[in-house]
Design a protein around this motif. Structure first.
Motif, PDB file in Angstrom:
ATOM      1  N   GLU A 415       7.052   6.650  47.731  1.00 37.29           N
ATOM      2  CA  GLU A 415       5.942   5.700  47.668  1.00 37.29           C
ATOM      3  C   GLU A 415       4.615   6.380  47.384  1.00 37.29           C
ATOM      4  N   ARG A 416       4.426   7.488  48.033  1.00 34.67           N
ATOM      5  CA  ARG A 416       3.137   8.172  47.897  1.00 34.67           C
ATOM      6  C   ARG A 416       3.117   9.131  46.719  1.00 34.67           C
ATOM      7  N   GLY A 417       4.186   9.142  45.969  1.00 34.13           N
ATOM      8  CA  GLY A 417       4.255  10.076  44.851  1.00 34.13           C
ATOM      9  C   GLY A 417       4.179  11.519  45.315  1.00 34.13           C
ATOM     10  N   LEU A 418       4.712  11.741  46.524  1.00 35.29           N
ATOM     11  CA  LEU A 418       4.600  13.073  47.114  1.00 35.29           C
ATOM     12  C   LEU A 418       5.829  13.911  46.817  1.00 35.29           C
ATOM     13  N   THR A 419       6.131  14.099  45.547  1.00 33.33           N
ATOM     14  CA  THR A 419       7.259  15.001  45.378  1.00 33.33           C
ATOM     15  C   THR A 419       6.761  16.268  44.719  1.00 33.33           C
ATOM     16  N   GLN A 420       7.396  17.297  45.131  1.00 29.53           N
ATOM     17  CA  GLN A 420       6.965  18.592  44.659  1.00 29.53           C
ATOM     18  C   GLN A 420       7.521  18.816  43.257  1.00 29.53           C
ATOM     19  N   ILE A 421       6.701  19.409  42.370  1.00 32.25           N
ATOM     20  CA  ILE A 421       7.216  19.714  41.042  1.00 32.25           C
ATOM     21  C   ILE A 421       7.922  21.059  41.104  1.00 32.25           C
ATOM     22  N   SER A 422       9.240  21.013  40.918  1.00 27.16           N
ATOM     23  CA  SER A 422       9.987  22.271  40.940  1.00 27.16           C
ATOM     24  C   SER A 422      10.601  22.546  39.568  1.00 27.16           C
ATOM     25  N   ASP A 423      10.447  21.570  38.665  1.00 30.55           N
ATOM     26  CA  ASP A 423      11.008  21.709  37.325  1.00 30.55           C
ATOM     27  C   ASP A 423      10.350  22.906  36.619  1.00 30.55           C
ATOM     28  N   SER A 424      11.162  23.900  36.297  1.00 29.30           N
ATOM     29  CA  SER A 424      10.601  25.151  35.777  1.00 29.30           C
ATOM     30  C   SER A 424       9.871  24.963  34.460  1.00 29.30           C
ATOM     31  N   GLN A 425      10.401  24.085  33.609  1.00 23.78           N
ATOM     32  CA  GLN A 425       9.760  23.902  32.309  1.00 23.78           C
ATOM     33  C   GLN A 425       8.351  23.344  32.464  1.00 23.78           C
ATOM     34  N   VAL A 426       8.243  22.311  33.334  1.00 26.26           N
ATOM     35  CA  VAL A 426       6.937  21.715  33.577  1.00 26.26           C
ATOM     36  C   VAL A 426       5.990  22.753  34.163  1.00 26.26           C
ATOM     37  N   LEU A 427       6.494  23.495  35.146  1.00 26.33           N
ATOM     38  CA  LEU A 427       5.646  24.474  35.834  1.00 26.33           C
ATOM     39  C   LEU A 427       5.213  25.587  34.881  1.00 26.33           C
ATOM     40  N   GLU A 428       6.129  25.971  34.017  1.00 24.15           N
ATOM     41  CA  GLU A 428       5.812  27.062  33.095  1.00 24.15           C
ATOM     42  C   GLU A 428       4.625  26.689  32.213  1.00 24.15           C
ATOM     43  N   GLU A 429       4.590  25.430  31.787  1.00 31.06           N
ATOM     44  CA  GLU A 429       3.449  24.951  30.989  1.00 31.06           C
ATOM     45  C   GLU A 429       2.136  25.201  31.725  1.00 31.06           C
ATOM     46  N   PHE A 430       2.135  24.772  32.994  1.00 26.98           N
ATOM     47  CA  PHE A 430       0.919  24.928  33.806  1.00 26.98           C
ATOM     48  C   PHE A 430       0.560  26.405  33.964  1.00 26.98           C
ATOM     49  N   CYS A 431       1.572  27.241  34.148  1.00 27.13           N
ATOM     50  CA  CYS A 431       1.314  28.664  34.365  1.00 27.13           C
ATOM     51  C   CYS A 431       0.723  29.305  33.117  1.00 27.13           C
ATOM     52  N   ARG A 432       1.256  28.944  31.966  1.00 28.78           N
ATOM     53  CA  ARG A 432       0.717  29.486  30.704  1.00 28.78           C
ATOM     54  C   ARG A 432      -0.732  29.060  30.540  1.00 28.78           C
ATOM     55  N   GLU A 433      -1.010  27.811  30.899  1.00 27.70           N
ATOM     56  CA  GLU A 433      -2.377  27.293  30.816  1.00 27.70           C
ATOM     57  C   GLU A 433      -3.300  28.129  31.720  1.00 27.70           C
ATOM     58  N   ALA A 434      -2.812  28.424  32.928  1.00 24.73           N
ATOM     59  CA  ALA A 434      -3.602  29.201  33.887  1.00 24.73           C
ATOM     60  C   ALA A 434      -3.916  30.589  33.333  1.00 24.73           C
TER      61      ALA A 434
END
Lengths: 484, 99
Positions: A415-434
C-alpha cells in the motif's frame, strides 16, 4: 603490599504478597500512615500471629531457584531489641532453623556493570555461595522530625526475605553483579518486584581487607541499609579504599556499623542499636514450627520458572542469538515470550531479534501496548526484511504502522509503495548515474579513500527515495568502480 | 535469698541498658535478687524428664498452622492511634531516634 577485599552481603527482599506475614493487613506501599495495621502487627496484648503461607511458599521457591537445601522443619524466633520501629520490642525472624540452607548464584558477564564487562573478573563465571535464606517481618518506617521521631507501622509485619551470602565476593563489581542476578531470579519467580524506589531490595554489606595471599580475615565493618545496586558498588569502593589506606599506613580497622551517605559519597558511623547485637533470640512460643515437605514444597516446585541462565542458553541455541541478544530478551520475560511466539512465523529469527531489540524496544517507549501486534505479523515482517523486500528503515516504518493498526505487513508495504529495489539492472542504472555525477568522489575512491563510496551510495538512496537495497548498491558500486 | 535453688547469674545493669532502663544501684540489687529467684524457679523445669516428650511439629498427624494470603479488615488510623501517648499527622511520636 597489595590488599584484597573480602565481602559478604545480607540482601533483604520484600515479598510480593497481598497481606502481611502474620496478619491479614494489606501489604501495600504508599497507603495513608497507620491505615494498614491491626492488633497483631501493632503488638497489642493477646494478639496471635499466624504465618501467611504465600510468604512461606515464596521463600521455599527462592531457595529452589538458588539451589538451597529446603529444610524439612523450620521455626520462627524472636529477635529482641528496643527500637521504636517495631511495636513489640522484638522482630519475628528465623534464627537456627531457617527455611533454606546453602545455595549458589553464578555471576554472568552481563550482570556486571557495563564498564567492567570486559575485565577478567566479569568473565570468570564466579559462583557465590549462600549461607541461608530466611523469612522475617519487616519493621515500621520512621520519620525524623525536629524534636522527636514519627512512626508509620504500615510496613511493620510485612514479609521480608533475607538472603545471606558467604564472604565469597572480592570486588564492588562482583557485589553489583550478584545483586543484579538475584534481582532477575526473584522477578522470574514472581517472588518480588524488586522495585528499588519502593525499597523492595535493601542490602547490608560486610567488608574487610587482607593482604593478597593470606587466609585470615581482617576486622570487618558493616554498612547498613543500602537501597540501590549502584549505591552498593559506590559504598564498597569507598570503604575498601579507606580500609586499605588505613591498614597500609599502619592503622587498624575497628569493628563498626556504618551508614552510607550516597549524596556525599562517604560513610558515617551509626550510633543506634550499639549493644543490640545481643538479640537474645528464642523460639517464638506463639508460633508452631513449619513442616515444608508435602504441600508447601510441592506448591513451590509447581511455581518453579525456567531460570534466567537456562532461558539464555536455550534462546542462543534455538535461535542462534548472540549472548547479548539472549540476555536482553531474557531480562524481560514477557518480551522473550513474545519473541518466541513471533519466531514461529519467520525463517530468520536473527533478523527478528534485531527488529525486537532495536526497533520494537524503541517503539515500546512511547506506545502503551506494542505487544498487541499479533506475533505472526511480527514474524512475517522479519521475513520481509531478511529477504530484502524491505530495508531496515522501511521495516521500522511498517512496524510503526503495525502498532497503530495490525494488518499483514506485506499489505502495508504494498500500500505504501514501500518495497525495496533489489533489481540489479535498475540499481545499476542509478549507480552509473551516481558515478557520472560525482567525479570527485570517484577520484577519491580510486585514490584509496574507501569512505568516498558513501557519498555515491547517498546519491543513489536519494534518487530512489530510500528504496534501494543498500547492500546491493554497495556491491554494485564497488564492482563498477573497479572496472578498468 | 533462698540458697536452696541454683543461681542463674544475671547482669541486671547490662540488661537494663539493653532495655533503655535507668536503675539506681539499690534497684539493681533488688531487681537482681528478684530476677534470680524467678529464673531459678523456672530453671527447675530442667529437672523434668522429657525423654518421651515429642518435639512440637514432630507428633503424628501434625498439620501446619498457616493462613491463606487473604486480606482482613484493618483498624482505622484513628483507632490505631487512640492509645498513643503522642501523635501527629497520623504518626506515633516517640523520642527522637538517633542514627
Amino acid at each position: 603490599m597489595t590488599y584484597e577485599a573480602v565481602i559478604g552481603l545480607e540482601v533483604h527482599v520484600q515479598l510480593k504478597t497481598a497481606t502481611k506475614l502474620f496478619c491479614g493487613c494489606r501489604n501495600e506501599f504508599g497507603a495513608e500512615p497507620n491505615s494498614r495495621v491491626c492488633p497483631v502487627c501493632l503488638g497489642l496484648p493477646g494478639a496471635l500471629p499466624v504465618p501467611n503461607e504465600a510468604a512461606v511458599i515464596q521463600t521455599i521457591l527462592t531457595g529452589l531457584m538458588m539451589g538451597s537445601s529446603i529444610r524439612p522443619r523450620a521455626k520462627f524466633d524472636r529477635k529482641n531489641y528496643f527500637y521504636p520501629d517495631m511495636p513489640k520490642n522484638y522482630q519475628i525472624s528465623q534464627y537456627d532453623q531457617p527455611l533454606c540452607l546453602g545455595g549458589e548464584v553464578s555471576l554472568p558477564v552481563l550482570a556486571f556493570p557495563k564498564d567492567a564487562q570486559k575485565e577478567p573478573q566479569a568473565l570468570a563465571g564466579k559462583k557465590v555461595r549462600l549461607v541461608r535464606i530466611h523469612l522475617e517481618e519487616d519493621v515500621g518506617k520512621s520519620f525524623h522530625l525536629e524534636n522527636c521521631s514519627g512512626i508509620d507501622f504500615n510496613r511493620a509485619g510485612t514479609p521480608l526475605m533475607e538472603i545471606v551470602t558467604e564472604a565469597d565476593l572480592t570486588t564492588p563489581e562482583e557485589a553489583f553483579a550478584l545483586l543484579t542476578t538475584i534481582r532477575e531470579i526473584l522477578r522470574y519467580g514472581k517472588v518480588s518486584d524488586v522495585d528499588m524506589e519502593k525499597g523492595q531490595l535493601r542490602c547490608d554489606v560486610n567488608i574487610s581487607v587482607r593482604p593478597v595471599g593470606t587466609e585470615a580475615f581482617g576486622t570487618k565493618r558493616e554498612i547498613k541499609n543500602l537501597n540501590s545496586i549502584s549505591a552498593v558498588r559506590r559504598a564498597l569502593k569507598h570503604e575498601i579504599q579507606s580500609q586499605i589506606e588505613l591498614v597500609s599506613s599502619g592503622g587498624t580497622v575497628v569493628q563498626e556499623t556504618l551508614r552510607w551517605d550516597d549524596a556525599r559519597g562517604e560513610t558515617i558511623p551509626m550510633r543506634t542499636k550499639e549493644q543490640a547485637h545481643d538479640y537474645r533470640y528464642f523460639p517464638d512460643p506463639d508460633l508452631l514450627p513449619i513442616r515444608t515437605e508435602g504441600r508447601l514444597r510441592t506448591e513451590a516446585e509447581r511455581r518453579m520458572p525456567e531460570l534466567p541462565e537456562t532461558k539464555k542458553s536455550r534462546l542462543r541455541e534455538t535461535y542462534g542469538l548472540s549472548e547479548y541478544q539472549a540476555s536482553v530478551l531474557a531480562s524481560d520475560p514477557p518480551l522473550a515470550d513474545y519473541f518466541e511466539k513471533a519466531a514461529r512465523s519467520t525463517r530468520n529469527p536473527l533478523t527478528l531479534a534485531n527488529l525486537t531489540l532495536n526497533d520494537y524496544l524503541a517503539l515500546r517507549q512511547d506506545s502503551p501496548d506494542p505487544m498487541s501486534i499479533p506475533p505472526e505479523y511480527f514474524g512475517q515482517l522479519a521475513d520481509l526484511v531478511s529477504d530484502g523486500t524491505l530495508n531496515s528503515r522501511q521495516g521500522r516504518e511498517v512496524l510503526a504502522i503495525l502498532i497503530q493498526a495490525p494488518r499483514p505487513p506485506k499489505e502495508i508495504a504494498q500500500e505504501r509503495g514501500l518495497t525495496q529495489i533489489s533489481d540489479s539492472q535498475v540499481l545499476e542504472e542509478f549507480c552509473r548515474e551516481a558515478i557520472a555525477a560525482n567525479p570527485k568522489s570517484v577520484a577519491d575512491f580510486k585514490g584509496g579513500k574507501a569512505a568516498a563510496i558513501n557519498s555515491l551510495k547517498g546519491f543513489v538512496m536519494k534518487k530512489t527515495r530510500g528504496q534501494a537495497n543498500p547492500q546491493r548498491i554497495h556491491e554494485l558500486l564497488e564492482s563498477l568502480l573497479r572496472e578498468p | 535469698m533462698d540458697h536452696s535453688v541454683p543461681t542463674v547469674g544475671i547482669d541486671v545493669a547490662y540488661v537494663a541498658g539493653l532495655a533503655r532502663l535507668r536503675l539506681s544501684p539499690e534497684e539493681i540489687e533488688t531487681f537482681g535478687n528478684q530476677l534470680e529467684q524467678v529464673l531459678a524457679y523456672v530453671k527447675k523445669l530442667e529437672e523434668v524428664d522429657v525423654q518421651d516428650v515429642v518435639l512440637a511439629g514432630e507428633e503424628k498427624g501434625f498439620q501446619n498452622r498457616l493462613r491463606l494470603d487473604l486480606a482482613l479488615p484493618e483498624l482505622s488510623p484513628n483507632e490505631a492511634l487512640e492509645n498513643a501517648p503522642q501523635q501527629r499527622g497520623g504518626l506515633f511520636l516517640v523520642p527522637r531516634i538517633i542514627e
